[in-house]
Enzyme design. Structure first.
Site, PDB file in Angstrom:
ATOM      1  N   LYS A 107     -25.703  10.543 -13.584  1.00  0.00           N
ATOM      2  CA  LYS A 107     -26.873   9.822 -13.084  1.00  0.00           C
ATOM      3  C   LYS A 107     -28.055  10.153 -13.974  1.00  0.00           C
ATOM      4  O   LYS A 107     -28.070  11.173 -14.664  1.00  0.00           O
ATOM      5  CB  LYS A 107     -27.181  10.234 -11.635  1.00  0.00           C
ATOM      6  CG  LYS A 107     -27.849   9.148 -10.816  1.00  0.00           C
ATOM      7  CD  LYS A 107     -26.897   8.021 -10.461  1.00  0.00           C
ATOM      8  CE  LYS A 107     -27.573   6.954  -9.597  1.00  0.00           C
ATOM      9  NZ  LYS A 107     -26.622   5.904  -9.182  1.00  0.00           N
TER      10      LYS A 107
ATOM     11  N   GLY B 262     -27.636   0.261 -13.996  1.00  0.00           N
ATOM     12  CA  GLY B 262     -28.895   0.131 -13.284  1.00  0.00           C
ATOM     13  C   GLY B 262     -28.867   0.830 -11.938  1.00  0.00           C
ATOM     14  O   GLY B 262     -27.822   1.228 -11.435  1.00  0.00           O
ATOM     15  N   ASP B 263     -30.040   0.999 -11.371  1.00  0.00           N
ATOM     16  CA  ASP B 263     -30.225   1.549 -10.030  1.00  0.00           C
ATOM     17  C   ASP B 263     -31.617   1.080  -9.611  1.00  0.00           C
ATOM     18  O   ASP B 263     -32.146   0.117 -10.181  1.00  0.00           O
ATOM     19  CB  ASP B 263     -30.094   3.080 -10.047  1.00  0.00           C
ATOM     20  CG  ASP B 263     -29.860   3.680  -8.653  1.00  0.00           C
ATOM     21  OD1 ASP B 263     -30.305   3.077  -7.661  1.00  0.00           O
ATOM     22  OD2 ASP B 263     -29.249   4.744  -8.551  1.00  0.00           O
TER      23      ASP B 263
ATOM     24  N   LYS C 284     -17.585   9.429  -5.530  1.00  0.00           N
ATOM     25  CA  LYS C 284     -17.536   7.981  -5.339  1.00  0.00           C
ATOM     26  C   LYS C 284     -16.675   7.333  -6.424  1.00  0.00           C
ATOM     27  O   LYS C 284     -15.812   6.493  -6.135  1.00  0.00           O
ATOM     28  CB  LYS C 284     -18.956   7.409  -5.401  1.00  0.00           C
ATOM     29  CG  LYS C 284     -19.037   5.904  -5.240  1.00  0.00           C
ATOM     30  CD  LYS C 284     -20.374   5.342  -5.675  1.00  0.00           C
ATOM     31  CE  LYS C 284     -21.552   6.045  -5.040  1.00  0.00           C
ATOM     32  NZ  LYS C 284     -22.838   5.429  -5.415  1.00  0.00           N
TER      33      LYS C 284
ATOM     34  N   LYS D 184     -20.301   8.212 -15.601  1.00  0.00           N
ATOM     35  CA  LYS D 184     -20.685   6.858 -15.212  1.00  0.00           C
ATOM     36  C   LYS D 184     -21.642   6.949 -14.037  1.00  0.00           C
ATOM     37  O   LYS D 184     -21.348   7.606 -13.030  1.00  0.00           O
ATOM     38  CB  LYS D 184     -19.443   6.052 -14.795  1.00  0.00           C
ATOM     39  CG  LYS D 184     -19.739   4.596 -14.463  1.00  0.00           C
ATOM     40  CD  LYS D 184     -19.794   3.779 -15.726  1.00  0.00           C
ATOM     41  CE  LYS D 184     -20.338   2.383 -15.489  1.00  0.00           C
ATOM     42  NZ  LYS D 184     -21.801   2.343 -15.323  1.00  0.00           N
TER      43      LYS D 184
ATOM     44  N   ASN E 211     -30.987  -5.928  -4.276  1.00  0.00           N
ATOM     45  CA  ASN E 211     -29.688  -6.486  -4.664  1.00  0.00           C
ATOM     46  C   ASN E 211     -28.583  -6.145  -3.673  1.00  0.00           C
ATOM     47  O   ASN E 211     -27.735  -6.977  -3.349  1.00  0.00           O
ATOM     48  CB  ASN E 211     -29.290  -5.961  -6.051  1.00  0.00           C
ATOM     49  CG  ASN E 211     -29.750  -6.863  -7.173  1.00  0.00           C
ATOM     50  OD1 ASN E 211     -30.214  -7.982  -6.939  1.00  0.00           O
ATOM     51  ND2 ASN E 211     -29.646  -6.378  -8.392  1.00  0.00           N
TER      52      ASN E 211
ATOM     53  N   SER F  23     -18.863  -2.212 -12.247  1.00  0.00           N
ATOM     54  CA  SER F  23     -19.330  -1.704 -13.540  1.00  0.00           C
ATOM     55  C   SER F  23     -18.153  -1.270 -14.405  1.00  0.00           C
ATOM     56  O   SER F  23     -18.120  -1.527 -15.611  1.00  0.00           O
ATOM     57  CB  SER F  23     -20.278  -0.520 -13.328  1.00  0.00           C
ATOM     58  OG  SER F  23     -21.565  -0.945 -12.940  1.00  0.00           O
TER      59      SER F  23
ATOM     60  N   THR G 153     -22.295  -4.297  -5.026  1.00  0.00           N
ATOM     61  CA  THR G 153     -22.378  -3.222  -4.039  1.00  0.00           C
ATOM     62  C   THR G 153     -22.406  -3.791  -2.628  1.00  0.00           C
ATOM     63  O   THR G 153     -21.724  -3.293  -1.716  1.00  0.00           O
ATOM     64  CB  THR G 153     -23.610  -2.344  -4.291  1.00  0.00           C
ATOM     65  OG1 THR G 153     -23.555  -1.822  -5.616  1.00  0.00           O
ATOM     66  CG2 THR G 153     -23.673  -1.196  -3.300  1.00  0.00           C
TER      67      THR G 153
ATOM     68  N   GLN H 123     -21.972  10.752  -7.114  1.00  0.00           N
ATOM     69  CA  GLN H 123     -21.315   9.745  -7.953  1.00  0.00           C
ATOM     70  C   GLN H 123     -19.938  10.218  -8.405  1.00  0.00           C
ATOM     71  O   GLN H 123     -19.014   9.406  -8.554  1.00  0.00           O
ATOM     72  CB  GLN H 123     -22.194   9.450  -9.166  1.00  0.00           C
ATOM     73  CG  GLN H 123     -21.805   8.194  -9.935  1.00  0.00           C
ATOM     74  CD  GLN H 123     -22.327   6.931  -9.284  1.00  0.00           C
ATOM     75  OE1 GLN H 123     -23.426   6.909  -8.767  1.00  0.00           O
ATOM     76  NE2 GLN H 123     -21.550   5.870  -9.329  1.00  0.00           N
TER      77      GLN H 123
END
Length: 450
Positions: A126, A165-166, A114, A90, A241, A382, A210, A111
């Site tokens: 990622k 998204g990023d 996290k 993810k 964002n 997410s 976030t 990630q």
């Protein structure tokens, strides 16, 4: 430092010398886990660390697309499926011209821990491309997204790898990517991507998640210090964002963002970005010109400082770097420490260089919180979107927000408890690294060597 930990860090430095971002984040994480390795010699026997710093798989692919003039272009695409020990991979997709293998790999490694901190069953991954959406028409972005997904779709799925998204990949891009995935697969697997539109399986408050989560984490830090968020002045970087979510939630809870920055400089608004008009203007400004924030100062009659960042301002209570990696270097860290501010809360992925982070952590008057814990709210929502998709449900914004707040409180507690367990006091950086690492390492050990 534990000898095995030191040997793996040295291995990464030598092997990946050309990938500085990846080396930096490996050093930052592994430097915290020596006490865990001392307590668990079985991890060394199973070579957990050496396995952990190598992605389970990572692939590069070409992405060919046609512009509006009928001319063809070729970009590079990546997907790093770093660690799937505790769930499907993810992590987001980043479309920016500066994206490279090192950045994708460091983001995938970060990630992994996290996602482990959220307590949800998701692994770390990622991806992205060196394609730059800036200045491209909607049709050009659509054609690129379709080409990217045509190369990626065979390797992802709701139980395999779930991108999101990023930077450079917002709701528009996710829509184009999902449309192409559905077209190629012939199925409505809406759990394969998160950050989707509400018309086809998206979750409420995902764009703000976030930023909201960062503020909830900040609240837990303040509570630990017998302090409150009411009246606090925040200095952040960025106005995307994440920053927008911080602005909204801070205003709702009685605080205000008084400094924020863009690529062209920074804004100082002593009154704060705390009205609906100002918060909505942030959205408009970002949509119309994501490279310049100076128009905010013109509209609201406040200060704009070109080609600078707000690090070192003394009339703030909390710093929250929220834009991009390595945003705060040693020079900036010295200014921040000299300002006397107590709270330094990382939000962007690895926004502080290692030397600067260690310097700030050494300041006795400061509390430092790491991005892998603070910005986990985005991936948490997410994962909540994935749950809603699997159950064919849509939760209310209030339900999602309440779950998010609980997850962030849990992350703070787990980090603080891990630091205390190993005699590190209230070291949230080490605590987050240890807590995330322990969950992944134990899972890898129990699943055997492969």
């Amino acid at each position: 430092m534990n000898a095995y930990v030191e040997s793996v860090i040295d291995y990464v430095r030598k092997t990946y010398e050309s990938q500085p971002e990846f080396v930096q984040t490996v050093e930052e994480v592994l430097s915290s886990v020596s006490p865990v390795m001392d307590a668990h010699p079985e991890y060394e026997k199973a070579d957990i660390l050496k396995r952990m710093v190598e992605p389970e798989r990572m692939f590069t692919f070409r992405v060919c697309w046609m512009d509006d003039k009928g001319e063809y272009h070729t970009n590079r695409g990546w997907r790093c499926q770093f660690n799937g020990t505790i769930g499907p991979y993810k992590g987001g997709l980043r479309f920016q011209k500066n994206v490279n293998e090192s950045i994708i790999k460091f983001l995938g490694f970060e990630q992994t821990f996290k996602n482990a901190l959220t307590g949800l069953p998701i692994g770390g991954g990622k991806g992205g491309s060196d394609f730059d959406p800036a200045g491209k028409s909607a049709d050009e972005v659509m054609r690129f997204c379709q080409a990217y997904m045509s190369a990626l779709y065979r390797y992802i799925g709701p139980d395999v790898d779930v991108p999101a998204g990023d930077m450079g990949v917002g709701g528009r891009e996710i829509g184009y990517l999902y449309g192409q995935y559905r077209r190629l697969k012939g199925t409505f697997e809406n759990g394969v991507l998160t950050g989707k539109g509400l018309t086809y399986g998206g979750s409420l408050i995902r764009p703000e998640a976030t930023g909201y989560g960062a503020v909830y984490y900040l609240q837990e830090v303040l509570k630990h210090e017998n302090d409150t968020i009411v009246g606090k002045r925040l200095a952040i970087s960025g106005y995307g964002n994440v920053a927008w979510g911080i602005m909204k939630k801070a205003a709702e809870l009685g605080a205000k963002v008084t400094y924020f920055s863009g690529p062209d400089g920074y804004i100082h608004d002593p009154e704060g970005v705390d009205t609906e008009e100002k918060i909505n203007y942030i959205l408009k400004m970002r949509a119309e010109d994501p490279m310049h924030c100076a128009s905010y100062a013109e509209k609201f009659g406040c200060e704009f400082v070109p080609n600078a960042k707000p690090w070192g301002a003394k009339d703030v209570d909390i710093y929250m770097p929220s834009a991009m990696q390595n945003d705060v270097n040693m020079e900036s860290a010295e200014k921040i420490a000299a300002s006397g501010v107590k709270y330094y809360i990382e939000v962007a992925n690895m926004p502080t260089t290692n030397d600067a982070l260690n310097y700030l952590r050494s300041q006795k008057h400061m509390i430092v919180a790491p991005s892998k814990a603070v910005n986990a709210g985005g991936v948490a929502v997410s994962a909540l979107e994935m749950s809603q998709n699997s159950e064919r449900l849509v939760w209310t914004a209030e339900e999602v927000d309440a779950r998010l707040k609980g997850i962030m409180a849990g992350i703070h507690k787990e980090s603080a408890d891990a630091a205390a367990e190993y005699g590190l006091g209230y070291d949230l950086v080490a605590g987050a690294n240890i807590a995330g690492f322990k969950k992944v390492a134990q899972g890898m050990y129990e699943q055997g060597v492969f």
